[in-house]
Design an enzyme around this catalytic site. Structure first.
Site, PDB file in Angstrom:
ATOM      1  N   LYS A   1       0.809  -1.218   0.000  1.00 19.69           N
ATOM      2  CA  LYS A   1       0.000   0.000   0.000  1.00 19.69           C
ATOM      3  C   LYS A   1       0.841   1.267   0.000  1.00 19.69           C
ATOM      4  O   LYS A   1       0.424   2.279  -0.548  1.00 19.69           O
ATOM      5  CB  LYS A   1      -0.979   0.001   1.186  1.00 19.69           C
TER       6      LYS A   1
ATOM      7  N   LYS B   1      -9.365 -12.076  -9.595  1.00 17.87           N
ATOM      8  CA  LYS B   1     -10.475 -12.280  -8.666  1.00 17.87           C
ATOM      9  C   LYS B   1     -11.479 -11.134  -8.785  1.00 17.87           C
ATOM     10  O   LYS B   1     -11.128 -10.037  -9.262  1.00 17.87           O
ATOM     11  CB  LYS B   1      -9.968 -12.443  -7.231  1.00 17.87           C
TER      12      LYS B   1
ATOM     13  N   LYS C   1     -13.310  -4.722  -6.605  1.00 25.29           N
ATOM     14  CA  LYS C   1     -13.743  -3.388  -7.007  1.00 25.29           C
ATOM     15  C   LYS C   1     -12.619  -2.591  -7.636  1.00 25.29           C
ATOM     16  O   LYS C   1     -12.837  -1.779  -8.521  1.00 25.29           O
ATOM     17  CB  LYS C   1     -14.292  -2.637  -5.786  1.00 25.29           C
TER      18      LYS C   1
END
Ligand code: TRP
Length: 338
Positions: free
Chosen positions: A112, A198, A201
């Site tokens: 991240k 997968k 979003k």
């Protein structure tokens, strides 16, 4: 009767729930309520660790609460993290029992800080580094036995155990039980638009099907599902078709699953039939979810108050832990008279 074991899990308020989240995680949360003493949190403090919008954060938090209630999470089991300040208080104490180097080495932090957690100006918050310590506090403040999470969270669970152990060692008492990951076999749902990845979003709109989607949209997305990218070895099932079978089974349509599988094995499977069956199954489920949600929305204010109330009851358990932890850690405690 023996007391039920405690289950704790949390989810970040990042809007919608899609069928990947549903079959992969939250359906399991619903089912676990029958067997365990379950507590589920919507973790808005965690959502602040990456750049965010305050108006959207509050809206998403409530949205997720209504969504979770609509799919069958009981309101007594549900709380909002920022309504239980003991999470952040325990987080501070735990910071002092956490290795800075270990935090820097966490996979999620590394990913991240290189990507989504970064602001436009390259800003990376200290909150992002500290994220797993707050997660440890979420878990240990309720002295949870089991934490149902996916494999991607195993490293965070390991850290939670390290923190608990270090705390226990320091205070000379086996105060915290070491929380275990509760791995349940849950189906992994892929994107219908690209079965190689997968359902998620972050990949964009066509890569996920919201569980609150309109019927026409669900049917369209299923109809256009990729069934064969042309690289499936002969005699093997393509990832796209496998994904459709997985969706059918996860939706509980065992008969349709068995008969279509027989077609597949006989080499007579028609993709239109398969897609029709999957479309029907998802539309049926989504209709239930949408009806339940519409019902809840007619009583919005009252339900918000009920969640604030359930959070306040859950908070009492957290306060009890904090009292004991502060005693053990050598801090001043008003109630304990020290
Ligand atoms: N990090 C978890 C995730 O991204 C969310 C989370 C926060 C969590 N606190 C938790 C999960 C405590 C389990 C227990 O999915």
């Amino acid at each position: 009767m023996a007391e039920k074991k405690k289950v704790l899990s949390c989810i970040q308020p990042t809007g919608d729930i899609h069928y990947g989240n549903y079959f992969g995680a939250v359906k399991n949360w619903v089912d676990l309520q029958a067997k365990y003493d379950c507590t589920y949190g919507v973790v808005d403090y965690h959502a602040m660790t990456a750049p965010y919008n305050p108006v959207k954060l509050r809206a998403n938090t409530w949205e997720l609460i209504f969504n979770l209630l609509a799919i069958g999470i009981e309101k007594e089991n549900l709380f909002i993290q920022s309504l239980v300040p003991e999470h952040t208080e325990l987080c501070w104490i735990f910071n002092c029992f956490t290795s800075y180097g270990q935090l820097q080495r966490m996979t999620q932090f590394k990913d991240k800080s290189a990507d989504t957690g970064k602001g436009e100006d390259g800003f990376i918050s200290a909150g992002l580094l500290d994220y797993p310590v707050l997660q440890a506090a979420d878990i240990l403040v309720y002295r949870a036995d089991f934490v149902p999470v996916g494999k991607d969270q195993e490293q965070h669970l390991e850290l939670s155990r390290n923190i608990a152990q270090r705390f226990n060692q320091q205070v000379g008492k086996e105060y915290f039980v070491l929380p275990e990951t509760l791995f349940t076999e849950t189906p992994k749902i892929r994107s219908t638009a690209d079965p190689k990845r997968k359902m998620s979003k972050s990949a964009g709109e066509k890569h996920y099907i919201s569980i609150f989607s309109e019927e026409a949209r669900i049917r369209k997305q299923v109809k256009s599902a990729v069934t064969d990218a042309g690289d499936t070895p002969k005699g093997e099932m393509s990832e796209g078709v496998d994904n459709l079978f997985t969706l059918l089974k996860a939706s509980g349509k065992m008969e349709a699953h068995a008969s279509l599988m027989a077609d597949h094995n006989a080499g007579t499977l028609k993709y239109v039939d398969m897609k029709e069956a999957v479309g029907n199954a998802l539309v049926e489920l989504s209709t239930q979810f949408k009806d339940a949600k519409a019902d809840l929305m007619t009583d919005k204010k009252n339900i918000k108050n009920q969640i604030k109330y359930s959070s306040s009851l859950i908070r009492k358990r957290a306060q009890e832990t904090l009292r004991e932890v502060k005693d053990l850690a050598g801090l001043i405690n008003v109630k304990a008279g020290q």
